[in-house]
Design a protein around this motif. Structure first.
Motif, PDB file in Angstrom:
ATOM      1  N   ILE A  27       0.816  -1.114   0.042  1.00 36.11           N
ATOM      2  CA  ILE A  27      -0.030  -0.051   0.164  1.00 36.11           C
ATOM      3  C   ILE A  27       0.933   1.201   0.043  1.00 36.11           C
ATOM      4  O   ILE A  27       0.361   2.335  -0.656  1.00 36.11           O
ATOM      5  CB  ILE A  27      -0.876  -0.056   1.168  1.00 36.11           C
ATOM      6  CG1 ILE A  27      -1.732  -1.277   1.192  1.00 36.11           C
ATOM      7  CG2 ILE A  27      -1.847   1.058   1.255  1.00 36.11           C
ATOM      8  CD1 ILE A  27      -2.651  -1.354   2.267  1.00 36.11           C
ATOM      9  N   LEU A  28       2.055   1.309   0.530  1.00 31.18           N
ATOM     10  CA  LEU A  28       2.894   2.357   0.645  1.00 31.18           C
ATOM     11  C   LEU A  28       4.051   2.467  -0.414  1.00 31.18           C
ATOM     12  O   LEU A  28       5.057   3.177  -0.324  1.00 31.18           O
ATOM     13  CB  LEU A  28       3.614   2.452   2.067  1.00 31.18           C
ATOM     14  CG  LEU A  28       2.524   2.390   3.249  1.00 31.18           C
ATOM     15  CD1 LEU A  28       3.336   2.407   4.679  1.00 31.18           C
ATOM     16  CD2 LEU A  28       1.752   3.548   3.292  1.00 31.18           C
ATOM     17  N   GLU A  29       3.956   1.477  -1.118  1.00 31.10           N
ATOM     18  CA  GLU A  29       5.065   1.394  -2.225  1.00 31.10           C
ATOM     19  C   GLU A  29       5.410   2.782  -3.186  1.00 31.10           C
ATOM     20  O   GLU A  29       6.531   3.262  -3.463  1.00 31.10           O
ATOM     21  CB  GLU A  29       4.763   0.331  -3.287  1.00 31.10           C
ATOM     22  CG  GLU A  29       5.207  -1.022  -2.737  1.00 31.10           C
ATOM     23  CD  GLU A  29       4.835  -2.052  -3.773  1.00 31.10           C
ATOM     24  OE1 GLU A  29       4.185  -1.732  -4.682  1.00 31.10           O
ATOM     25  OE2 GLU A  29       5.310  -3.365  -3.478  1.00 31.10           O
ATOM     26  N   LYS A  30       4.226   3.551  -3.362  1.00 32.24           N
ATOM     27  CA  LYS A  30       4.318   4.774  -4.334  1.00 32.24           C
ATOM     28  C   LYS A  30       5.102   5.621  -3.399  1.00 32.24           C
ATOM     29  O   LYS A  30       5.380   6.594  -4.005  1.00 32.24           O
ATOM     30  CB  LYS A  30       2.999   5.243  -4.665  1.00 32.24           C
ATOM     31  CG  LYS A  30       2.382   4.113  -5.630  1.00 32.24           C
ATOM     32  CD  LYS A  30       0.973   4.474  -6.134  1.00 32.24           C
ATOM     33  CE  LYS A  30       0.510   3.421  -7.149  1.00 32.24           C
ATOM     34  NZ  LYS A  30      -1.036   4.009  -7.639  1.00 32.24           N
ATOM     35  N   THR A  69      10.711   8.190   5.555  1.00 38.82           N
ATOM     36  CA  THR A  69      10.519   8.918   6.722  1.00 38.82           C
ATOM     37  C   THR A  69       9.094   9.251   6.644  1.00 38.82           C
ATOM     38  O   THR A  69       8.294   8.832   7.736  1.00 38.82           O
ATOM     39  CB  THR A  69      11.076  10.229   6.877  1.00 38.82           C
ATOM     40  OG1 THR A  69      12.468  10.294   6.784  1.00 38.82           O
ATOM     41  CG2 THR A  69      10.592  11.126   8.033  1.00 38.82           C
ATOM     42  N   LYS A  70       8.382   9.474   5.481  1.00 42.06           N
ATOM     43  CA  LYS A  70       6.873   9.739   5.337  1.00 42.06           C
ATOM     44  C   LYS A  70       6.268   8.052   5.584  1.00 42.06           C
ATOM     45  O   LYS A  70       5.114   8.187   6.202  1.00 42.06           O
ATOM     46  CB  LYS A  70       6.676  10.281   3.909  1.00 42.06           C
ATOM     47  CG  LYS A  70       6.906  11.740   3.899  1.00 42.06           C
ATOM     48  CD  LYS A  70       6.549  12.043   2.277  1.00 42.06           C
ATOM     49  CE  LYS A  70       6.710  13.412   2.252  1.00 42.06           C
ATOM     50  NZ  LYS A  70       6.317  13.956   0.991  1.00 42.06           N
ATOM     51  N   LYS A  71       6.762   7.061   5.329  1.00 38.23           N
ATOM     52  CA  LYS A  71       6.207   5.822   5.311  1.00 38.23           C
ATOM     53  C   LYS A  71       6.472   5.626   6.719  1.00 38.23           C
ATOM     54  O   LYS A  71       5.200   5.093   7.277  1.00 38.23           O
ATOM     55  CB  LYS A  71       7.027   4.696   4.697  1.00 38.23           C
ATOM     56  CG  LYS A  71       7.068   4.813   3.188  1.00 38.23           C
ATOM     57  CD  LYS A  71       7.835   3.458   2.560  1.00 38.23           C
ATOM     58  CE  LYS A  71       7.881   3.458   1.091  1.00 38.23           C
ATOM     59  NZ  LYS A  71       8.566   2.415   0.571  1.00 38.23           N
ATOM     60  N   ARG A  72       7.355   5.706   7.631  1.00 40.92           N
ATOM     61  CA  ARG A  72       7.160   5.351   9.144  1.00 40.92           C
ATOM     62  C   ARG A  72       6.318   6.259   9.700  1.00 40.92           C
ATOM     63  O   ARG A  72       5.774   5.887  10.696  1.00 40.92           O
ATOM     64  CB  ARG A  72       8.721   5.799   9.571  1.00 40.92           C
ATOM     65  CG  ARG A  72       9.737   4.602   9.148  1.00 40.92           C
ATOM     66  CD  ARG A  72      11.021   5.199   9.299  1.00 40.92           C
ATOM     67  NE  ARG A  72      12.287   4.157   8.910  1.00 40.92           N
ATOM     68  CZ  ARG A  72      13.487   4.456   8.575  1.00 40.92           C
ATOM     69  NH1 ARG A  72      13.840   5.529   9.181  1.00 40.92           N
ATOM     70  NH2 ARG A  72      14.374   3.663   8.048  1.00 40.92           N
ATOM     71  N   ALA A  73       6.334   7.509   9.107  1.00 42.82           N
ATOM     72  CA  ALA A  73       5.406   8.479   9.946  1.00 42.82           C
ATOM     73  C   ALA A  73       3.774   7.920   9.881  1.00 42.82           C
ATOM     74  O   ALA A  73       3.063   8.096  10.919  1.00 42.82           O
ATOM     75  CB  ALA A  73       5.392   9.917   9.489  1.00 42.82           C
TER      76      ALA A  73
END
Length: 392
Positions: free
Chosen positions: A313-316, A321-325
């Motif tokens: 879902i977060l591949e794009k 840092t944004k993914k972790r947030a």
């Protein structure tokens, strides 16, 4: 004894003790330090609480022992490999441990937020929901920018709170009601009627503590053989049982006090310190307790983020840092919502249901199938080694 052999023996003993201490530290965390867990699962059992504690710690350490033996003997690398080996040929059953583990992780974060909020409210009376939001924001910020610092500080805070907790248990036991009278009155009133509940609670308590299994099997890799694993868990059984019994004795001797206070079961240990009049210890213990709970929230959230930051879902999203947030914010918001029900309900129902699940997917399989497979593998290994030695 040869110096090299003595050195090797001392090293093995140190490794066994260090691994045993890992389980002790994991068990005696914020939930234990608040007194809430002991109150929820043991205090209502009266004299049978001591029996329940012993059974719970025996089940926990025996389960960890079989898990570490299987993990080391087969040279495995993760808890998934461990449960695939345990459940083989039904390898896909590992999904049940993952369900337990991630639900328990969410409960642990919620309990950390709720516990820290309750502790802050005890020292500076402000709305509980306000503290839940503040603690959630702090955990999110620390997860993103200060996880390493918190983990280092938490080690020191953990040692301080454990030492002070044992001191409090000893002092509190003498200051409260005579524990022999408390248990005698309970036995005269209920006899052996609570033994079945004591056994059930022991299984449940040991069950939700199995959330530490992934950590234990990795730490147990330093143990060279089965005997070292057994020594490690014997040591861990001893110190965990002593600490938990001291906690139960103190709380039992003060239950007539804190059970009559509104929300007294949330932080009974803190209330008892305050009532005894140990003001200096009251402040120090409170600071350490909040820091330990924050640390639990941060480190648990950090581990959850590391597991899910690379999902499809977060591949794009290119920025790590944004993914972790995003993942951290999601899990913390979910935990904050759960924490609104209060620490006692989280431990009673959240931990409780997870404990039942762990009995079915961790404790019973490891203490039955796990024991059988470990013994069978051990015999085959011994036979192979004897054959090689005879051939040579």
């Amino acid at each position: 004894m040869d110096k090299s052999k003595k050195k090797a023996k001392n090293k093995a003993m140190f490794s066994a003790i260090s691994v045993g201490m890992v389980l002790f530290s994991a068990h005696a965390g914020g939930g234990f330090a608040t007194g809430n867990q002991a109150n929820t699962y043991f205090i209502n059992l009266g004299w049978a609480s001591l029996l329940s504690v012993i059974i719970a710690m025996f089940l926990l350490t025996m389960t960890m022992r079989e898990a570490m033996i299987m993990f080391n003997d087969h040279g495995l690398s993760s808890y998934k490999d461990l449960f695939k080996t345990l459940f083989h040929p039904f390898d896909k059953l590992v999904i049940f441990f993952e369900i337990f583990f991630y639900i328990m992780v969410i409960m642990a974060i919620a309990a950390a937020i709720s516990g820290a909020a309750s502790a802050l409210q005890e020292y500076i009376p402000v709305n509980y929901k306000f503290y839940v939001i503040i603690v959630g924001i702090i955990i999110l910020a620390l997860t993103m920018f200060g996880a390493d610092l918190v983990r280092k500080v938490s080690t020191v805070m953990g040692v301080v709170i454990l030492i002070s907790a044992v001191g409090i248990y000893l002092i509190g036991s003498f200051k409260g009601e005579n524990i022999f009278n408390v248990f005698t009155v309970d036995f005269m009133g209920f006899g052996y009627s609570k033994v079945s509940m004591a056994i059930k609670n022991a299984f449940v308590y040991a069950g939700f503590q199995c959330v530490t299994l992934p950590t234990m099997i990795v730490c147990g890799k330093v143990l060279k053989n089965r005997e070292e694993v057994k020594e490690s868990m014997r040591f861990s059984f001893l110190i965990n049982t002593i600490a938990l019994i001291l906690s139960v004795i103190m709380l039992s001797s003060w239950k007539s006090f804190y059970l009559n206070i509104e929300s007294g079961v949330t932080l009974p240990t803190v209330l008892i310190i305050k009532e005894i009049g140990l003001n200096f210890l009251f402040v120090i213990y409170g600071i350490c307790l909040v820091l330990c709970l924050l640390s639990t929230g941060v480190t648990t959230t950090f581990g959850f983020v590391a597991r899910f930051e690379n999902i499809k879902i977060l591949e794009k999203i290119e920025s790590s840092t944004k993914k972790r947030a995003i993942v951290a914010a999601f899990i913390i918001c979910l935990s904050m919502i759960i924490s609104m029900v209060g620490l006692t309900n989280i431990i009673k129902y959240g931990y409780g249901y997870c404990g039942y699940l762990a009995i079915a997917v961790v404790i019973v399989p490891l203490l039955t199938v796990g024991v059988y497979k470990n013994r069978t593998f051990g015999k085959e290994k011994d036979n192979l080694e004897n054959f090689i030695n005879e051939t040579v």
